[in-house]
Design an enzyme around this catalytic site. Structure first.
Site, PDB file in Angstrom:
ATOM      1  N   ARG A 100       0.834  -1.206   0.000  1.00 48.63           N
ATOM      2  CA  ARG A 100       0.000   0.000   0.000  1.00 48.63           C
ATOM      3  C   ARG A 100       0.867   1.254   0.000  1.00 48.63           C
ATOM      4  O   ARG A 100       0.549   2.238  -0.661  1.00 48.63           O
ATOM      5  CB  ARG A 100      -0.952  -0.016   1.207  1.00 48.63           C
ATOM      6  CG  ARG A 100      -2.006   1.071   1.143  1.00 48.63           C
ATOM      7  CD  ARG A 100      -3.109   0.840   2.152  1.00 48.63           C
ATOM      8  NE  ARG A 100      -2.628   0.923   3.526  1.00 48.63           N
ATOM      9  CZ  ARG A 100      -3.365   0.605   4.598  1.00 48.63           C
ATOM     10  NH1 ARG A 100      -4.608   0.204   4.445  1.00 48.63           N
ATOM     11  NH2 ARG A 100      -2.859   0.706   5.807  1.00 48.63           N
ATOM     12  N   LYS A 203      -2.597   6.362   1.372  1.00 48.52           N
ATOM     13  CA  LYS A 203      -2.420   6.834   2.743  1.00 48.52           C
ATOM     14  C   LYS A 203      -1.515   8.066   2.784  1.00 48.52           C
ATOM     15  O   LYS A 203      -0.392   8.044   3.291  1.00 48.52           O
ATOM     16  CB  LYS A 203      -1.883   5.699   3.623  1.00 48.52           C
ATOM     17  CG  LYS A 203      -2.370   5.810   5.058  1.00 48.52           C
ATOM     18  CD  LYS A 203      -2.264   4.474   5.764  1.00 48.52           C
ATOM     19  CE  LYS A 203      -2.386   4.599   7.258  1.00 48.52           C
ATOM     20  NZ  LYS A 203      -3.662   5.103   7.745  1.00 48.52           N
ATOM     21  N   GLU A 239     -16.370   5.964   4.628  1.00 52.59           N
ATOM     22  CA  GLU A 239     -15.650   5.369   5.755  1.00 52.59           C
ATOM     23  C   GLU A 239     -15.613   6.346   6.916  1.00 52.59           C
ATOM     24  O   GLU A 239     -16.019   7.494   6.788  1.00 52.59           O
ATOM     25  CB  GLU A 239     -14.239   4.955   5.349  1.00 52.59           C
ATOM     26  CG  GLU A 239     -13.339   6.090   4.895  1.00 52.59           C
ATOM     27  CD  GLU A 239     -11.931   5.614   4.585  1.00 52.59           C
ATOM     28  OE1 GLU A 239     -11.428   4.716   5.283  1.00 52.59           O
ATOM     29  OE2 GLU A 239     -11.314   6.156   3.655  1.00 52.59           O
TER      30      GLU A 239
HETATM   31  C1  PLP Z   1      -8.799   6.533   6.471  1.00 55.06           C
HETATM   32  C2  PLP Z   1      -8.508   5.163   6.944  1.00 55.06           C
HETATM   33  N1  PLP Z   1      -9.327   4.164   6.585  1.00 55.06           N
HETATM   34  C3  PLP Z   1      -9.122   2.891   6.985  1.00 55.06           C
HETATM   35  C4  PLP Z   1      -8.057   2.559   7.789  1.00 55.06           C
HETATM   36  C5  PLP Z   1      -7.854   1.144   8.208  1.00 55.06           C
HETATM   37  O1  PLP Z   1      -6.865   0.528   7.428  1.00 55.06           O
HETATM   38  P1  PLP Z   1      -6.014  -0.688   7.989  1.00 55.06           P
HETATM   39  O2  PLP Z   1      -6.967  -1.772   8.323  1.00 55.06           O
HETATM   40  O3  PLP Z   1      -5.123  -1.080   6.862  1.00 55.06           O
HETATM   41  O4  PLP Z   1      -5.291  -0.191   9.167  1.00 55.06           O
HETATM   42  C6  PLP Z   1      -7.187   3.572   8.207  1.00 55.06           C
HETATM   43  C7  PLP Z   1      -6.083   3.293   9.111  1.00 55.06           C
HETATM   44  O5  PLP Z   1      -5.101   2.791   8.807  1.00 55.06           O
HETATM   45  C8  PLP Z   1      -7.401   4.890   7.760  1.00 55.06           C
HETATM   46  O6  PLP Z   1      -6.579   5.872   8.120  1.00 55.06           O
END
Ligand code: PLP
Length: 363
Positions: A100, A203, A239
């Protein structure tokens, strides 16, 4: 890449980390920064990554013209290490975080952190700080934050000429104040998190500060976190501020989760959808979810992510009222409880890791 890391600013030899044991009240930790002993740092210069080294200082000296400061040319990842019952320190699917971060690098015109360097940095930072990994059964874990920033002198809007990849770690407790597996609440935000063809699916640090205000508004309503709808129509669930959403419907036979190009593809969500399908025999579907049209069919709702793990959502605020799930009580529904037990059991090495999702850090 060298097979070891050099320690600087410290009198210890490579591999001779002090095993003092930390005097910490592990069960009462919040989700806060605690300074640990070491961090991993590697630099990209002239098209080349350095091997990386462990540093003891928590400060980074960067040029005032750094694109990370002016144009938010920066990205990060979030993951956890946990102590298993047998004492191993387990990582959960770290290769997916590496993948990612590489996608994020491409989107932000930053050099990719090679998978080998990413995993090496994560392992070294955890191994060097192994005294800071909360013990089994404490409910806490070691949060791992890999980050990549554009550094060096720059003024115009163009990619940085140098980059710093750093991995910091900090012991943390539960992300939401309610703690443990209790119900949290969300409030639908009037603000947007990400545009349909923007950077919401990577991210980038720049995706987050706009959400600070939305989160404050959610707190004012008594909710733990903001819930975003799609920016184009304000109709479909996207989300929460730092977690994806999963919803069980149809008497627990089906698990649905939003399909959108503007949300961060959560590694936790991907894993939960597999568990729902393969362990609970549910139909697992990723599709657009129209909040107002479908809310009456929601049985159990949860937020999921590395920090949130699986946090069942008791109620959501929108259109001037609270909408309740999990049977309106304060009890967590059976589907989310079972999925939480499965996921956290694998992450803590209590259950068979059928899918090969965990890996132990070499001590
Ligand atoms: C905006 C956002 N959505 C979803 C997630 C969850 O992703 P993950 O399960 O890979 O930690 C995160 C945190 O990491 C996030 O910052």
């Amino acid at each position: 890449m060298a097979a070891f890391c050099k320690q600087i600013n410290s009198g210890h030899e490579v591999g001779a980390f002090p095993l003092t044991g930390k005097q910490i009240d592990w069960s009462n930790l919040g989700f806060e920064y605690t300074k640990t002993d070491y961090r991993f740092s590697a630099r990209w210069r002239d098209g080349q990554w350095s091997d990386g080294e462990l540093l003891s200082s928590e400060f980074i000296q960067i040029h005032e013209g750094a694109p990370a400061l002016h144009y938010a040319q920066q990205c990060f990842e979030g993951m956890k290490a946990q102590t298993a019952r047998d004492g191993r320190i387990l990582l959960f699917r770290p290769e997916l975080n590496s993948e990612r971060m590489q996608r994020t690098c491409d989107r932000l015109s930053m050099p990719r952190v090679p998978t080998e360097l990413f995993l090496h940095g994560v392992e070294e930072a955890v191994r060097a700080n192994q005294d800071w990994v909360p013990p089994y059964g404490s409910g806490a874990s070691l949060y791992i934050r890999p980050l990549l920033i554009g550094v060096g002198a720059n003024m115009g809007l163009r990619p940085a000429k140098e980059y710093e990849f750093r991995v910091i770690v900090s012991p943390v407790g539960p992300y939401y104040k309610s703690g443990g597996l209790s119900l949290i609440s969300l409030a639908v935000s009037d603000f947007d998190r990400a545009a349909p063809h923007g950077t919401g699916d990577v991210k980038a640090g720049a995706n987050y500060p706009g959400g600070l205000y939305a989160t404050r508004k959610a707190h004012d309503l008594g909710a733990n976190e903001a819930l975003y709808l799609d920016a184009a129509e304000h109709r479909y669930i996207e989300e929460a501020g730092s977690a994806n959403i999963i919803i069980s419907i149809n008497q627990g036979k089906e698990m649905i989760t939003p399909k959108s190009a503007a949300i961060l593809p959560s590694i936790t969500r991907r894993s939960i959808m597999i568990l729902a399908e393969q362990e609970l025999g549910m139909k697992a579907t990723e599709r657009p979810i129209d909040l107002r049209r479908e809310v009456a069919s929601f049985e159990e709702v949860a937020a999921c992510g590395t920090a949130a793990v699986l946090s069942p959502v008791g109620k959501i605020w929108f259109d001037q009222q609270w909408h309740h799930f999990h049977g309106h009580g304060e009890k967590v529904g059976p589907v989310m409880q079972e999925l939480y037990d499965l996921l956290s059991g694998i992450q803590r090495g209590e259950r068979e890791d059928k899918f090969g999702w965990t890996s132990a850090v070499r001590r």
